[in-house]
Write an enzyme that holds these catalytic residues in place. Structure first.
Site, mmCIF file in Angstrom:
data_model
loop_
_atom_site.group_PDB
_atom_site.id
_atom_site.type_symbol
_atom_site.label_atom_id
_atom_site.label_comp_id
_atom_site.label_asym_id
_atom_site.label_seq_id
_atom_site.Cartn_x
_atom_site.Cartn_y
_atom_site.Cartn_z
ATOM 1 N N GLU A 189 46.499 22.237 -30.294
ATOM 2 C CA GLU A 189 46.551 21.905 -29.080
ATOM 3 C C GLU A 189 47.948 23.637 -29.779
ATOM 4 O O GLU A 189 47.913 24.171 -28.273
ATOM 5 C CB GLU A 189 47.400 20.994 -29.259
ATOM 6 N N ALA A 249 39.224 -0.631 -29.778
ATOM 7 C CA ALA A 249 39.670 -1.812 -29.804
ATOM 8 C C ALA A 249 38.572 -2.615 -31.244
ATOM 9 O O ALA A 249 38.187 -2.769 -32.067
ATOM 10 C CB ALA A 249 39.366 -2.642 -29.073
ATOM 11 N N THR A 291 38.665 -3.231 -37.017
ATOM 12 C CA THR A 291 39.912 -4.047 -36.815
ATOM 13 C C THR A 291 40.197 -4.889 -35.811
ATOM 14 O O THR A 291 39.355 -5.957 -34.930
ATOM 15 C CB THR A 291 41.291 -2.666 -35.975
ATOM 16 N N GLY A 343 45.523 7.640 -31.235
ATOM 17 C CA GLY A 343 44.955 8.573 -32.007
ATOM 18 C C GLY A 343 45.594 9.327 -33.404
ATOM 19 O O GLY A 343 45.555 9.316 -34.402
ATOM 20 N N ASP A 344 46.845 9.262 -32.483
ATOM 21 C CA ASP A 344 48.012 10.213 -33.420
ATOM 22 C C ASP A 344 48.352 9.392 -34.086
ATOM 23 O O ASP A 344 48.760 9.859 -35.291
ATOM 24 C CB ASP A 344 49.069 10.923 -32.417
ATOM 25 N N ASN A 387 44.220 1.320 -39.199
ATOM 26 C CA ASN A 387 43.316 0.874 -38.434
ATOM 27 C C ASN A 387 44.777 0.033 -37.852
ATOM 28 O O ASN A 387 45.201 -0.484 -36.683
ATOM 29 C CB ASN A 387 42.341 0.161 -38.272
ATOM 30 N N SER A 419 51.232 0.762 -32.493
ATOM 31 C CA SER A 419 51.174 1.600 -31.907
ATOM 32 C C SER A 419 50.805 1.096 -30.090
ATOM 33 O O SER A 419 51.700 1.953 -29.129
ATOM 34 C CB SER A 419 50.721 2.776 -32.246
HETATM 35 N N1 ATP Z 1 42.968 -2.457 -28.373
HETATM 36 C C1 ATP Z 1 42.990 -2.093 -29.970
HETATM 37 N N2 ATP Z 1 43.510 -3.039 -30.874
HETATM 38 C C2 ATP Z 1 43.057 -2.768 -32.303
HETATM 39 N N3 ATP Z 1 43.444 -1.226 -32.382
HETATM 40 C C3 ATP Z 1 43.430 -0.748 -31.676
HETATM 41 C C4 ATP Z 1 43.202 -0.635 -29.899
HETATM 42 N N4 ATP Z 1 42.988 1.139 -29.428
HETATM 43 C C5 ATP Z 1 43.033 1.623 -30.283
HETATM 44 N N5 ATP Z 1 43.227 1.150 -31.768
HETATM 45 C C6 ATP Z 1 43.419 1.723 -33.178
HETATM 46 O O1 ATP Z 1 43.645 3.470 -33.073
HETATM 47 C C7 ATP Z 1 43.020 4.055 -33.244
HETATM 48 C C8 ATP Z 1 42.670 4.916 -32.647
HETATM 49 O O2 ATP Z 1 41.595 4.765 -31.246
HETATM 50 P P1 ATP Z 1 41.405 5.517 -29.852
HETATM 51 O O3 ATP Z 1 40.056 5.189 -30.708
HETATM 52 O O4 ATP Z 1 40.961 4.965 -28.475
HETATM 53 O O5 ATP Z 1 41.997 6.903 -30.379
HETATM 54 P P2 ATP Z 1 42.340 7.877 -29.227
HETATM 55 O O6 ATP Z 1 41.916 7.915 -27.967
HETATM 56 O O7 ATP Z 1 42.464 9.249 -29.992
HETATM 57 O O8 ATP Z 1 43.960 7.613 -28.833
HETATM 58 P P3 ATP Z 1 44.591 8.023 -27.640
HETATM 59 O O9 ATP Z 1 44.543 7.120 -26.393
HETATM 60 O O10 ATP Z 1 45.988 8.626 -27.797
HETATM 61 O O11 ATP Z 1 43.654 9.646 -27.242
HETATM 62 C C9 ATP Z 1 41.632 3.174 -33.289
HETATM 63 O O12 ATP Z 1 40.417 3.520 -34.583
HETATM 64 C C10 ATP Z 1 42.113 1.793 -34.051
HETATM 65 O O13 ATP Z 1 42.639 1.854 -35.326
#
Ligand code: ATP
Ligand code: NAG
Ligand code: NAG
Length: 307
Positions: A139, A223, A241, A253-254, A280, A286
């Site tokens: 960023e 998820a 998870t 992700g953050d 996880n 969050s």
């Molecule tokens: N529905 C869910 N249930 C349980 N854990 C989740 C879920 N969604 C996300 N997570 C957790 O959050 C982590 C990151 O999610 P994801 O891979 O969607 O990141 P991202 O796409 O970078 O998120 P962002 O929405 O911030 O862009 C996953 O590895 C998991 O640990």
């Protein structure tokens, strides 16, 4: 944020690492529900001895978002020594729209983020060299991130790189400079050209990224948790998870990256797998609350066995 995590005050878990300068405008079905500050950038953890400090390296505009951003860092006990305000650009913003399934669309205007330069970094050289972990994303300009990673790497500071937002022709030096390279499915697809829609796919993509020189690669799978592999254990391992119902995944992700950095800094002896199980868990917390930074749990509200 980090320092607070360590001091375990009231800080939010992930903001720790995300010091950045995007001011988040969350919109739920076109109605602006709240404003929060998303700190997405990098911070360093000052090492040893003196109380640990989390620092934000960022440039914000001389505007109300910038003022609020700095105020928020202060409120969370993050050092603003290296957070600069400029007249030359507006504070970066991220406008986020969340739908009923908790999925989001984000429009980022980098603004003042792009003015952070390598000279600013050199002013922070001492703090960087004493850090435990340095987190970088995309960023700010790639040159600035590369320089930050280089400075950290050459001082033995662990580097955690999150290629967000992803670019297809990422400079190859990013891989070699990443102790931990952590991306999501979309980013893995953009970087490798492979389709990533299952843990098995993620394992294959992670392998490609590992071969580009990272020490550890982690791909988050919503998820489904995440997949990891490393130079020492190059066979992909899926860390599932417990699936939760997402209210708003923005910032998951953050949150994950933040929690991981926390464990790398403070519990370096935990196995990577254990760190990822805990990250996880924290990221899942969050996604069950609205917003980005506002969705990050306080340490005091998390189960004790995470620490
Ligand atoms: N529905 C869910 N249930 C349980 N854990 C989740 C879920 N969604 C996300 N997570 C957790 O959050 C982590 C990151 O999610 P994801 O891979 O969607 O990141 P991202 O796409 O970078 O998120 P962002 O929405 O911030 O862009 C996953 O590895 C998991 O640990
Ligand atoms: C991955 O992160 C990017 C930001 O870099 C985001 O645009 C994308 O929607 C995320 N992918 C998933 C599957 O959540
Ligand atoms: C980690 O392990 C090393 C070697 O066993 C030990 O010297 C060190 O004190 C441990 N660090 C922490 C934070 O537990």
């Amino acid at each position: 944020m980090f320092s607070t995590i360590q001091g375990f005050r009231e800080a939010r878990f992930s903001a720790i690492l995300k010091c950045g300068c995007l001011f988040v405008i969350n919109v739920v079905l076109t109605e602006v529900t709240f404003l929060s500050i998303r700190s997405r950038f990098w911070t360093t953890e000052a090492m040893t001895g003196s109380p640990s400090m989390q620092r934000a390296f960022s440039v914000v505009g001389k505007d109300s978002f910038g003022n609020d951003y700095i105020e928020n860092l202060k409120q969370n006990d993050i050092s603003t020594e290296f957070t600069y305000q400029t007249q030359d650009a507006a504070t970066g913003t991220a406008s986020i729209i969340v739908n009923n399934e908790g999925q989001n669309i984000i429009i980022i205007v980098a603004g003042a983020n792009l003015l952070l330069n390598t000279e600013d970094l050199r002013e922070a050289a001492k703090a960087i060299s004493r850090a435990k972990v340095m987190i970088c994303q995309l960023e700010v300009t790639p040159e600035t991130s590369l320089e930050a990673l280089t400075m950290a790497h050459s001082n033995g500071v662990k580097t955690l790189f999150n290629p967000a937002p992803a670019i297809a022709d990422l400079d190859p030096r990013f891989y070699a400079l990443s102790d931990v390279f952590c991306c999501n499915e979309t980013e893995a697809e953009i970087l490798t050209g492979l389709t990533v829609s299952s843990p098995a796919d993620a394992g294959k993509a992670a392998r490609v990224l590992l071969e580009r020189g990272c020490q550890v690669v982690i791909i988050t799978l919503g998820a489904e948790g995440c997949v990891m592999l490393s130079q020492t254990e190059p066979v992909p391992k899926h860390i599932p998870t417990e699936k939760v119902k997402a209210v708003d995944t923005t910032g998951a992700g953050d949150s994950f990256v933040g929690a991981l950095a926390f464990y790398l800094a403070y519990y370096p002896n935990l196995s990577l797998e254990e760190m990822l199980k805990r990250a996880n868990f924290i990221a899942a917390v969050s996604v069950q609350a609205a917003g980005t930074q506002s969705s990050y749990p306080y340490k005091k509200d998390l189960p004790l066995d995470l620490f």
